[in-house]
Design a protein around this motif. Structure first.
Motif, short mmCIF file in Angstrom:
data_model
loop_
_atom_site.label_atom_id
_atom_site.label_comp_id
_atom_site.label_asym_id
_atom_site.label_seq_id
_atom_site.Cartn_x
_atom_site.Cartn_y
_atom_site.Cartn_z
N GLY A 1 0.78 -1.23 0.00
CA GLY A 1 0.00 0.00 0.00
C GLY A 1 0.81 1.28 0.00
O GLY A 1 0.26 2.36 -0.07
N TRP A 2 2.13 1.17 0.05
CA TRP A 2 3.01 2.34 0.07
C TRP A 2 3.70 2.51 -1.27
O TRP A 2 4.08 1.53 -1.92
CB TRP A 2 4.10 2.17 1.14
N LEU A 3 3.92 3.76 -1.66
CA LEU A 3 4.76 4.06 -2.81
C LEU A 3 6.21 4.02 -2.37
O LEU A 3 6.56 4.52 -1.30
CB LEU A 3 4.44 5.44 -3.38
N ASN A 4 7.06 3.45 -3.21
CA ASN A 4 8.47 3.31 -2.91
C ASN A 4 9.25 3.46 -4.21
O ASN A 4 8.67 3.44 -5.30
CB ASN A 4 8.72 1.93 -2.28
N GLY A 5 10.54 3.56 -4.10
CA GLY A 5 11.39 3.46 -5.28
C GLY A 5 11.34 2.03 -5.79
O GLY A 5 10.88 1.12 -5.11
N ARG B 1 6.25 1.65 -17.37
CA ARG B 1 4.95 0.98 -17.38
C ARG B 1 4.95 -0.07 -16.28
O ARG B 1 6.00 -0.44 -15.76
CB ARG B 1 4.68 0.34 -18.73
N THR B 2 3.80 -0.55 -15.95
CA THR B 2 3.69 -1.63 -14.99
C THR B 2 4.06 -2.92 -15.70
O THR B 2 3.39 -3.32 -16.65
CB THR B 2 2.27 -1.71 -14.43
N ALA B 3 5.15 -3.56 -15.29
CA ALA B 3 5.62 -4.76 -15.98
C ALA B 3 5.55 -6.01 -15.11
O ALA B 3 5.61 -7.11 -15.64
CB ALA B 3 7.06 -4.54 -16.46
N ALA B 4 5.42 -5.87 -13.80
CA ALA B 4 5.48 -7.05 -12.93
C ALA B 4 4.32 -7.13 -11.95
O ALA B 4 4.41 -7.76 -10.92
CB ALA B 4 6.80 -7.05 -12.16
N GLY B 5 3.22 -6.47 -12.25
CA GLY B 5 2.05 -6.57 -11.40
C GLY B 5 1.84 -5.40 -10.46
O GLY B 5 0.71 -5.00 -10.23
N GLU B 6 2.91 -4.85 -9.90
CA GLU B 6 2.77 -3.70 -9.03
C GLU B 6 2.76 -2.44 -9.90
O GLU B 6 3.55 -2.32 -10.83
CB GLU B 6 3.91 -3.65 -8.01
N HIS B 7 1.88 -1.51 -9.58
CA HIS B 7 1.69 -0.31 -10.40
C HIS B 7 2.92 0.60 -10.35
O HIS B 7 3.39 0.96 -9.27
CB HIS B 7 0.44 0.46 -9.94
N VAL B 8 3.45 0.95 -11.52
CA VAL B 8 4.62 1.82 -11.67
C VAL B 8 4.20 3.06 -12.44
O VAL B 8 3.52 2.95 -13.46
CB VAL B 8 5.76 1.10 -12.41
N CYS B 9 4.62 4.24 -11.97
CA CYS B 9 4.31 5.46 -12.69
C CYS B 9 5.25 6.58 -12.29
O CYS B 9 5.92 6.50 -11.26
CB CYS B 9 2.86 5.89 -12.44
N ALA B 10 5.30 7.61 -13.13
CA ALA B 10 6.04 8.83 -12.80
C ALA B 10 5.06 9.78 -12.12
O ALA B 10 3.93 9.96 -12.56
CB ALA B 10 6.61 9.46 -14.06
N ILE B 11 5.53 10.37 -11.02
CA ILE B 11 4.70 11.28 -10.23
C ILE B 11 5.43 12.61 -10.09
O ILE B 11 6.65 12.63 -9.88
CB ILE B 11 4.41 10.68 -8.84
N ALA B 12 4.67 13.70 -10.20
CA ALA B 12 5.25 15.02 -9.98
C ALA B 12 5.75 15.11 -8.55
O ALA B 12 4.99 14.87 -7.60
CB ALA B 12 4.22 16.11 -10.27
N ARG B 13 6.99 15.48 -8.37
CA ARG B 13 7.57 15.55 -7.03
C ARG B 13 6.85 16.58 -6.16
O ARG B 13 6.74 16.40 -4.95
CB ARG B 13 9.06 15.84 -7.11
N ALA B 14 6.33 17.63 -6.76
CA ALA B 14 5.61 18.65 -6.00
C ALA B 14 4.30 18.13 -5.43
O ALA B 14 3.74 18.74 -4.52
CB ALA B 14 5.35 19.87 -6.90
N GLU B 15 3.82 17.00 -5.93
CA GLU B 15 2.54 16.43 -5.49
C GLU B 15 2.71 15.20 -4.61
O GLU B 15 1.72 14.54 -4.26
CB GLU B 15 1.69 16.08 -6.71
N LEU B 16 3.92 14.86 -4.20
CA LEU B 16 4.15 13.62 -3.46
C LEU B 16 3.38 13.56 -2.14
O LEU B 16 3.01 12.46 -1.71
CB LEU B 16 5.64 13.41 -3.20
N ASP B 17 3.12 14.69 -1.52
CA ASP B 17 2.39 14.68 -0.25
C ASP B 17 0.95 14.19 -0.41
O ASP B 17 0.30 13.84 0.58
CB ASP B 17 2.39 16.06 0.39
N GLU B 18 0.46 14.15 -1.63
CA GLU B 18 -0.90 13.70 -1.89
C GLU B 18 -0.99 12.18 -2.04
O GLU B 18 -2.09 11.64 -2.21
CB GLU B 18 -1.44 14.36 -3.16
N TYR B 19 0.14 11.48 -1.96
CA TYR B 19 0.20 10.04 -2.20
C TYR B 19 0.69 9.31 -0.96
O TYR B 19 1.36 9.90 -0.11
CB TYR B 19 1.14 9.75 -3.37
N PRO B 20 0.40 8.00 -0.88
CA PRO B 20 0.86 7.20 0.27
C PRO B 20 2.33 6.82 0.12
O PRO B 20 2.68 5.67 -0.14
CB PRO B 20 -0.06 5.97 0.23
#
Length: 143
Positions: A39-43, A102-121
């Motif tokens: 449930g967490w976004l990570n590198g 792209r999502t290649a292994a089942g877990e969702h992968v995407c580019a996110i605006a760094r200025a908006e990171l506080d809006e994500y888990p």
């Protein structure tokens, strides 16, 4: 979302952050395993295989998870952490390829605006990791 209370990971691991050339976007993955990261976004990254170098593992895991082939020379080590049971190495690269992830292994992968990171888990420690990366970038690329 519950805070992470313990770390059950054991062994050597890598976590990488691909940044856009203007440094405004970062590629992240929404973890669905292991349980303490769910449930967490990570590198992007994961376990280093026996006999594999950390940077080689970074290339392999990024391709496995984001479908993008990078070179070992693309990745720059910028820190990590060590516990009695785990060693974790952090890497970054700056590439226009961020647009093609792209999502290649089942877990969702995407580019996110760094200025908006506080809006994500975002995994709580990743804020500090990215702040450390910013300091590295400021000292390395200052004009």
């Amino acid at each position: 979302m519950q805070p992470i209370t313990g770390n059950k990971l054991k062994g050597d691991f890598v976590v990488g952050f691909m940044l856009s050339p203007d440094l405004k976007q970062v590629v992240l993955i929404l973890k669905d395993h292991p349980d303490e990261l769910k449930g967490w976004l990570n590198g992007l990254g994961g376990a280093v295989e026996p006999g594999e170098s950390n940077v080689r593992a970074m290339v392999r895991k990024f391709q496995d998870e984001a479908g993008i082939l990078t070179a070992e020379s693309d990745w720059i080590h910028f820190g990590g952490k060590t516990t009695s049971e785990m060693r974790l190495a952090y890497y970054f690269c700056i590439s226009e390829k961020y647009e093609a992830v792209r999502t290649a292994a089942g877990e969702h992968v995407c580019a996110i605006a760094r200025a908006e990171l506080d809006e994500y888990p975002l995994l709580p420690e990743i804020h500090d990791v990215l702040a450390h990366l910013d300091m590295r970038l400021l000292t390395s690329y200052a004009t």
